[in-house]
Structures are given as C-alpha cells and as structure tokens.
Design a protein around this motif. Structure first.
Motif, short mmCIF file in Angstrom:
data_model
loop_
_atom_site.label_atom_id
_atom_site.label_comp_id
_atom_site.label_asym_id
_atom_site.label_seq_id
_atom_site.Cartn_x
_atom_site.Cartn_y
_atom_site.Cartn_z
N GLU A 162 24.54 -41.88 -1.19
CA GLU A 162 23.18 -41.49 -1.60
C GLU A 162 23.17 -40.08 -2.18
OE1 GLU A 162 20.00 -43.52 1.27
OE2 GLU A 162 21.70 -42.70 2.37
N ILE A 163 24.02 -39.20 -1.64
CA ILE A 163 24.15 -37.87 -2.24
C ILE A 163 24.64 -37.99 -3.67
CG2 ILE A 163 25.44 -35.70 -2.14
CD1 ILE A 163 25.47 -36.00 0.91
N TYR A 164 25.64 -38.83 -3.85
CA TYR A 164 26.21 -39.05 -5.19
C TYR A 164 25.15 -39.60 -6.15
CZ TYR A 164 28.67 -41.63 -8.87
OH TYR A 164 29.07 -42.15 -10.07
N LYS A 165 24.38 -40.58 -5.72
CA LYS A 165 23.40 -41.23 -6.59
C LYS A 165 22.16 -40.37 -6.84
CE LYS A 165 23.54 -44.86 -8.07
NZ LYS A 165 24.05 -45.34 -9.37
N SER A 166 21.82 -39.52 -5.88
CA SER A 166 20.58 -38.74 -5.99
C SER A 166 20.87 -37.26 -5.78
CB SER A 166 19.55 -39.23 -4.97
OG SER A 166 19.29 -40.60 -5.11
N PHE A 167 21.89 -36.77 -6.46
CA PHE A 167 22.41 -35.42 -6.20
C PHE A 167 21.33 -34.35 -6.34
CE2 PHE A 167 24.90 -31.59 -7.39
CZ PHE A 167 25.69 -31.51 -6.26
N ASN A 168 20.48 -34.46 -7.33
CA ASN A 168 19.48 -33.44 -7.57
C ASN A 168 18.24 -33.59 -6.69
OD1 ASN A 168 20.97 -32.14 -9.63
ND2 ASN A 168 20.26 -33.64 -11.14
N GLU A 169 18.12 -34.75 -6.03
CA GLU A 169 16.94 -34.99 -5.19
C GLU A 169 17.19 -34.70 -3.71
OE1 GLU A 169 17.70 -37.68 -7.62
OE2 GLU A 169 16.52 -36.30 -8.86
N VAL A 170 18.46 -34.69 -3.30
CA VAL A 170 18.74 -34.47 -1.88
C VAL A 170 18.67 -32.98 -1.55
CG1 VAL A 170 20.18 -36.53 -1.72
CG2 VAL A 170 21.24 -34.30 -2.17
N LYS A 171 18.40 -32.73 -0.28
CA LYS A 171 18.35 -31.36 0.23
C LYS A 171 19.44 -31.22 1.30
CE LYS A 171 15.39 -28.12 2.76
NZ LYS A 171 14.07 -27.93 3.42
N PHE A 172 20.27 -30.20 1.18
CA PHE A 172 21.32 -29.96 2.16
C PHE A 172 20.78 -29.06 3.27
CE2 PHE A 172 23.76 -31.06 -1.64
CZ PHE A 172 24.59 -32.05 -1.11
N ILE A 173 21.07 -29.46 4.50
CA ILE A 173 20.60 -28.73 5.68
C ILE A 173 21.78 -28.02 6.33
CG2 ILE A 173 19.38 -28.91 7.88
CD1 ILE A 173 17.72 -29.80 5.47
N PHE A 174 21.64 -26.71 6.49
CA PHE A 174 22.72 -25.89 7.05
C PHE A 174 22.26 -25.25 8.36
CE2 PHE A 174 23.08 -25.93 2.46
CZ PHE A 174 24.42 -26.19 2.25
N SER A 175 23.23 -24.83 9.18
CA SER A 175 22.91 -24.13 10.42
C SER A 175 22.48 -22.71 10.11
CB SER A 175 24.12 -24.11 11.34
OG SER A 175 25.12 -23.24 10.82
N GLU A 176 21.87 -22.06 11.08
CA GLU A 176 21.45 -20.69 10.89
C GLU A 176 22.65 -19.77 10.64
OE1 GLU A 176 19.05 -19.45 14.13
OE2 GLU A 176 17.48 -20.93 13.77
N ASP A 177 23.77 -20.06 11.28
CA ASP A 177 24.97 -19.23 11.10
C ASP A 177 25.46 -19.28 9.65
OD1 ASP A 177 24.97 -18.44 13.70
OD2 ASP A 177 26.39 -19.97 14.37
N THR A 178 25.26 -20.40 8.99
CA THR A 178 25.68 -20.52 7.59
C THR A 178 24.93 -19.51 6.73
OG1 THR A 178 26.08 -22.88 7.90
CG2 THR A 178 25.93 -22.09 5.64
N TYR A 179 23.64 -19.35 6.99
CA TYR A 179 22.84 -18.42 6.20
C TYR A 179 23.25 -16.96 6.46
CZ TYR A 179 19.74 -22.19 4.75
OH TYR A 179 19.24 -23.33 4.18
N LYS A 180 23.80 -16.71 7.64
CA LYS A 180 24.26 -15.35 7.94
C LYS A 180 25.47 -14.97 7.09
CE LYS A 180 22.71 -15.53 12.75
NZ LYS A 180 23.16 -15.52 14.18
N ASN A 181 26.26 -15.98 6.72
CA ASN A 181 27.51 -15.73 6.01
C ASN A 181 27.42 -15.98 4.51
OD1 ASN A 181 28.79 -15.18 8.50
ND2 ASN A 181 29.07 -17.37 8.85
N CYS A 182 26.28 -16.51 4.04
CA CYS A 182 26.16 -16.87 2.62
C CYS A 182 24.72 -16.70 2.17
CB CYS A 182 26.61 -18.32 2.43
SG CYS A 182 26.50 -18.90 0.73
N ASN A 183 24.52 -16.05 1.04
CA ASN A 183 23.17 -15.81 0.55
C ASN A 183 22.49 -17.07 0.03
OD1 ASN A 183 23.27 -13.04 1.11
ND2 ASN A 183 24.25 -12.59 -0.85
#
Length: 359
Positions: A162-183
């Motif tokens: 589904e990510i492949y078929k709807s790449f621009n429509e999906v939303k990726f969910i990350f942990s809070e720690d991910t946001y600490k290490n990446c803008n």
C-alpha cells in the motif's frame, strides 16, 4: 412460504497460501516468549498497538551495523548478544520483531524490499522490514524496526504494498526519539525507502521447498543474482494475492441435517409436471437445521469462539456445531483462538428465516 436467505456474509474459501509462512510454535519460540515476558510488559498491549510497541523496543536495543552478520543465531541469542553491546543489521531488527510477535501469538514475517537493480547494482540494494497481520484491522501492517516507523493512510495502518501504491498519500509515523535526531524524518525516510521499490520478497515454503517469493513492483525482470551473489530458489509473481492473503481466517460450511427427498414428495403428492411442482414449491421447503463445520488456516489453532445474536459466547473445542434457526434475523460470528489466546479474523453471516417479500 418461509425462506432461508443469507443477507450478508464474508464467509469464503481459505487461501491456498495458508501454509506458506510455516508459523508453528516450537521450543525456540517458547524460550523467546519467556524472555520477552520477563524483560518487557509488551503483552499488556493489544492489536495493533502491540506491534508498534514491539518495534520501538527492538529499535532501542542496539545501533545499526550494516556488516555484522550473526549467522544462524536464534532471536534469543541475538537479544542476549545485543545486551552485551553488539550491534546488528536491518535484517536482525526485522527478524527479532517478527519472532517476538510470532512468539506472542501473532502472524508476522520479514520482508526484503529491493531495488530494480538488486542483482548487479552494487551493495545496499535492499532493506529488510517486517509485516504483521492485524486481525482487528483485517490487513497486513508494515513495520520498519531499524527506522522505528510505520505508515498510515486515512489513519489506518498500511502494508508495504500500500505504501508502494499510494506513496504520496501515506503518512509515516515516527517515534519521538526520531524527531530528536532528525529535523525532517518524513522527507529523509521517503527519499530512503523510494530506493527499494523494485521488488518485495517473502521467504516461505511451497510443496515442501524453501522459496524466495518475489513480487514485482517497479522491477520488471526476473533475477538470478543478488548483489552479484547467488540467488537460489527465487520464484516471481505479479499476483498481489500470492503475497497478501488472510493467514488467520475461519471458514464455515452449513450442512442440512435433513435432506429434501424430491422423488418421494412428487410421488406422495402426485405432482404431474414442472408447473405443478412450482405451484407447490412450499412442499419442498427445507427447515433450517444445520450441522455447521468450521475450518481455519490460523497457525497454532486451539479452539473456536462462536457468537449467535445476543446469546452467550460459545467456546467450541471441536470443529462442528448443531445450529437450528428460528424465524427472524440471525447474526452469526465465529473466529479462531490460538494457543497464545490471540483472536483470529472474524467470519460473519447474517441469515434471515421466515416469510419475506422482495428481501
């Protein structure tokens, strides 16, 4: 004349791929489950939250090392080595996540996602993630334990396809720690994962042969090498259903206890032709008394739970049930429960019995 009609149903034939993943409880998984029960509180979570919590826990155990291959080490052995400071690849992030979820009673698999040039495009032509079947959502759910993320569309978790078929429509969910290490983790991850939309690969068993089942995405060729090395027992398909099937379903077969004896009825009522048969159709009307037989493709099946209208839940340790329908609507729901107490996908039927017109 009283009629018996199925008004709504999702009862259908079980997938022929049900044994492909070869998920069976064994001593290795039991030892892993005992370790997880001792070290974590993951079992307090339910589908699908437990999937994301498991992924987050595995992600926290070591730093990514793209070279270190633990060989034939079990998931428990890898966890023990990680506790002593050893780091591992994306392969092990996916493997551990998969095996933990399987040990807890869920159906999960590792997925190798590969570039279009996975054969001779150089090193780094693949990434390994996981997918787990959600009986609650009735679908496969994508997890990337190395990157600690999953994806949703319309707030519903999605699979890799589904990510492949709807790449621009999906939303990726990350942990809070991910946001600490990446803008901007969403931008970076999209750029990263876009490299691996040539093929997706699932390991399984077909006719007692271990195979690598390749689903064509953007990749059009069939391959005989992987990163210049050997690629054995690879089978290619363009049929999405070969990869994405329900591995945790129950099928119900309703067999009438009493058969209609057409010949006897015709003779006893001296019916002369088809017209008279049609005029007396009520003579052939069958009563809704059934022996219902259940079968499931759920791994490690233990028993069924059956719900009929507002009656108390029925625990079935056999695969049959005697069902007699009174007049009116009947909502029937059945599903498998496995050895770990995890519920499978629900099969639902709405059946009406009685006098009806144009229903």
């Amino acid at each position: 004349m009283k009629q018996i009609k199925i008004l709504k149903s999702n009862n259908k034939i079980l997938s022929e791929r049900s044994n492909f993943l070869q998920i069976q409880d064994n001593n290795e998984l039991i030892e892993l489950r005992n370790y997880i029960l001792e070290k974590t509180d993951l079992v307090k979570y339910k589908d699908p939250e437990i999937f994301f919590k498991t992924m987050e826990w595995v992600n926290s155990l070591w730093k990514h090392d793209g070279i270190n291959n633990p060989g034939n080490a079990t998931s428990l052995e890898i966890l023990q080595r990680a506790s002593r400071g050893e780091n591992f690849r994306c392969v092990e992030y996916a493997k551990i996540t998969r095996d933990i979820l399987v040990s807890l009673g869920y159906i999960a698999r590792s997925i190798s996602i590969q570039s279009e040039n996975a054969d001779y495009g150089g090193i780094g032509q693949s990434h390994v993630v996981a997918e787990v079947w959600s009986s609650k959502k009735e679908k496969w759910v994508f997890l990337d334990p190395q990157m600690n993320c999953y994806a949703v569309k319309d707030n519903i978790p999605v699979s890799y396809y589904e990510i492949y078929k709807s790449f621009n429509e999906v939303k990726f969910i990350f942990s809070e720690d991910t946001y600490k290490n990446c803008n901007n983790p969403d931008y970076d991850y999209r750029k990263f994962i876009k490299n691996y939309m040539g093929y997706m690969v699932v390991d399984g068993v077909i006719n007692e042969n271990n195979v690598r089942l390749y689903l064509h995405l953007d990749g059009k060729r069939q391959l005989l090498a992987f990163q210049a090395g050997d690629l054995s027992n690879a089978i290619f398909t363009k049929n999405v259903d070969d990869i994405y099937f329900n591995p945790n379903a129950t099928m119900a077969m309703l067999e009438y206890k009493e058969k209609v004896d057409f010949v006897k009825i015709i003779q006893e009522n001296r019916l002369k032709d088809l017209k008279e048969m049609e005029e007396n159709l009520d003579l052939f009307s069958v009563d809704p008394n059934f022996k219902v037989r259940f079968t499931t493709n759920a791994p490690n099946h233990q028993y069924y739970e059956l719900k009929i209208n507002d009656r108390p839940l029925i625990k079935l340790e056999t695969d049959t049930y005697d069902l007699s329908l009174s007049e009116g609507l009947h909502d029937i729901c059945v599903y498998s429960i496995n050895k770990q107490g995890i519920k499978g996908s629900s099969t639902n039927m709405k059946i009406f019995y009685g006098e009806i017109e144009n229903r």
